[in-house]
Design an enzyme around this catalytic site. Structure first.
Site, PDB file in Angstrom:
ATOM      1  N   ALA A  31      41.341 -31.462   6.922  1.00 57.63           N
ATOM      2  CA  ALA A  31      41.555 -32.926   6.221  1.00 57.63           C
ATOM      3  C   ALA A  31      39.390 -33.517   6.815  1.00 57.63           C
ATOM      4  CB  ALA A  31      41.954 -33.478   7.882  1.00 57.63           C
ATOM      5  N   LEU A  32      39.080 -32.689   5.712  1.00 60.86           N
ATOM      6  CA  LEU A  32      37.346 -31.864   6.224  1.00 60.86           C
ATOM      7  C   LEU A  32      36.627 -34.144   5.395  1.00 60.86           C
ATOM      8  CD1 LEU A  32      36.599 -28.781   5.298  1.00 60.86           C
ATOM      9  CD2 LEU A  32      37.150 -29.922   7.048  1.00 60.86           C
ATOM     10  N   GLY A  60      31.687 -35.597   8.637  1.00 59.82           N
ATOM     11  CA  GLY A  60      31.505 -34.616   9.677  1.00 59.82           C
ATOM     12  C   GLY A  60      31.355 -33.359   9.890  1.00 59.82           C
ATOM     13  N   HIS A  61      32.467 -32.998   8.909  1.00 59.68           N
ATOM     14  CA  HIS A  61      32.375 -31.555   8.903  1.00 59.68           C
ATOM     15  C   HIS A  61      31.400 -30.875   8.377  1.00 59.68           C
ATOM     16  CE1 HIS A  61      36.998 -32.487  10.123  1.00 59.68           C
ATOM     17  NE2 HIS A  61      36.554 -31.365  11.213  1.00 59.68           N
ATOM     18  N   ASP A  83      34.004 -34.053  20.193  1.00 58.43           N
ATOM     19  CA  ASP A  83      34.678 -33.303  20.787  1.00 58.43           C
ATOM     20  C   ASP A  83      34.153 -33.177  21.877  1.00 58.43           C
ATOM     21  OD1 ASP A  83      37.112 -33.750  19.949  1.00 58.43           O
ATOM     22  OD2 ASP A  83      36.339 -32.318  17.959  1.00 58.43           O
ATOM     23  N   SER A 103      39.587 -36.254  11.323  1.00 61.08           N
ATOM     24  CA  SER A 103      40.201 -36.275  11.071  1.00 61.08           C
ATOM     25  C   SER A 103      42.087 -37.887  10.679  1.00 61.08           C
ATOM     26  CB  SER A 103      41.174 -35.110  10.498  1.00 61.08           C
ATOM     27  OG  SER A 103      40.055 -34.013  10.774  1.00 61.08           O
ATOM     28  N   ARG A 104      41.798 -37.903  11.726  1.00 56.81           N
ATOM     29  CA  ARG A 104      43.108 -39.034  12.245  1.00 56.81           C
ATOM     30  C   ARG A 104      42.531 -40.259  11.725  1.00 56.81           C
ATOM     31  NH1 ARG A 104      45.801 -36.120  16.959  1.00 56.81           N
ATOM     32  NH2 ARG A 104      44.715 -34.511  17.297  1.00 56.81           N
TER      33      ARG A 104
HETATM   34  O1  PAF Z   1      37.929 -29.535  16.759  1.00 58.70           O
HETATM   35  C1  PAF Z   1      38.893 -28.664  16.534  1.00 58.70           C
HETATM   36  O2  PAF Z   1      39.107 -29.255  15.199  1.00 58.70           O
HETATM   37  C2  PAF Z   1      39.696 -28.188  17.385  1.00 58.70           C
HETATM   38  O3  PAF Z   1      40.086 -28.090  17.901  1.00 58.70           O
HETATM   39  C3  PAF Z   1      39.541 -26.207  16.575  1.00 58.70           C
HETATM   40  C4  PAF Z   1      37.689 -26.252  17.262  1.00 58.70           C
HETATM   41  C5  PAF Z   1      39.180 -26.253  15.257  1.00 58.70           C
HETATM   42  C6  PAF Z   1      40.122 -25.100  17.375  1.00 58.70           C
HETATM   43  O4  PAF Z   1      41.200 -25.365  16.638  1.00 58.70           O
END
Ligand code: PAF
Length: 279
Positions: A32-33, A36-37, A150, A186-187
């Site tokens: 669900a990019l 940010g990703h 995170d 993603s949420r």
């Molecule tokens: O941050 C995330 O998306 C997940 O916690 C990770 C690091 C991919 C592990 O599943």
């Protein structure tokens, strides 16, 4: 760009690069990019020769089965987004491939995992450590990039790398925000229209709180942040704490020298959002 789903194919693809002396950069994701990703992938591309992105919704880190079920899965769209990045390999294994048998390892991160996310999502960080250590084993990256949104997860990953004696450099990636300040996640795609309108209040409040450090105590600022966000009927704070950036334990007064980070989790309806800000 190549899509790989087995560990054997991944190892075969990466061994050649390693033998040629190319460094491997790794961005673990659950798909669900969003931008940010993609910014983490670009960062990996600047720092290493070959970039691997994993897409794997890890069941062991979800303490709520409903949350796991509704987590967005959008592999086709993710692949399209990655086409415009330095990603060379997308590793999207099945649950069976990653967990051919149950992973019973129990990590101990001490006080780091007893607060905030760890306190409210029991078992979450054990699941994160299980999957990230397995993915590190599979990819054997030189550098791995993790988003600072995170914040506690990053601290846990740093601790895990030390505990397991892994030879991988963990690189923090800056949080990317929507124009209205909402941290990309993603949420966010799961938010209703009303909750999406309210969600930027989280970061706006954190930013305002930074201006109050001369006039309020830490306890007062914490209370103010919670009250300001909860004033919105579409938002409900689960926790807000101001913590030492290294130990993640609560800080009592502004005069303490360590870097302080305000970490928050807020329910916007059924969607749980997290964010943080450095004080
Ligand atoms: O941050 C995330 O998306 C997940 O916690 C990770 C690091 C991919 C592990 O599943």
């Amino acid at each position: 760009m190549e899509l790989i789903s087995t560990i054997a194919d991944l190892k075969a693809a990466l061994n050649g690069h390693r033998q040629e002396g190319r460094s491997i950069g790794f961005v673990p994701t659950m798909g669900a990019l969003h931008q940010g990703h993609l910014s983490l992938v670009h960062q990996a591309g600047e720092k290493t020769d070959v970039v691997v992105v994993s897409i794997f919704v890890n069941p062991t880190q979800f303490n709520d089965p409903k949350d796991l079920e509704r987590y967005p899965r959008t592999l086709e769209n993710d692949m399209e987004l990655l086409e415009a990045t330095p990603c060379q390999y997308v590793f999207a294994p099945s649950v069976q491939e990653v967990y051919p048998e149950p992973d019973n390892r129990q990590f101990d991160f001490g006080d780091l995992e007893r607060v905030m996310e760890g306190e409210h999502r029991p078992g979450h960080f054990n699941g994160v450590a299980q999957v990230v250590s397995k993915l590190f084993d599979m990819v054997e990256p030189d550098k791995a990039i993790f988003g600072e949104k995170d914040f506690q997860q990053m601290a846990i990953i740093y601790a895990m790398v030390v505990q397991l004696g892994l030879d991988v450099e963990i690189v923090p990636g800056t949080t990317v925000r929507e124009a209205d300040g909402l941290a990309m996640s993603s949420r966010n795609a799961l938010l209703t229209e009303e909750h999406r309108k309210s969600a930027p209040r989280i970061y706006q409040t954190l930013s305002e709180a930074k201006k109050l450090t001369l006039s309020m105590s830490i306890e007062e600022v914490k209370g103010w942040v919670v009250a300001m966000i909860n004033e919105d009927p579409y938002l409900c704070v689960e926790y807000f704490d101001i913590v030492d950036s290294k130990t993640l334990q609560s800080v009592d007064c502004w005069e303490d020298k360590e870097t302080k980070v305000g970490c928050i989790a807020v329910f916007a309806g059924e969607v749980r959002l997290i964010d943080n800000i450095t004080f």
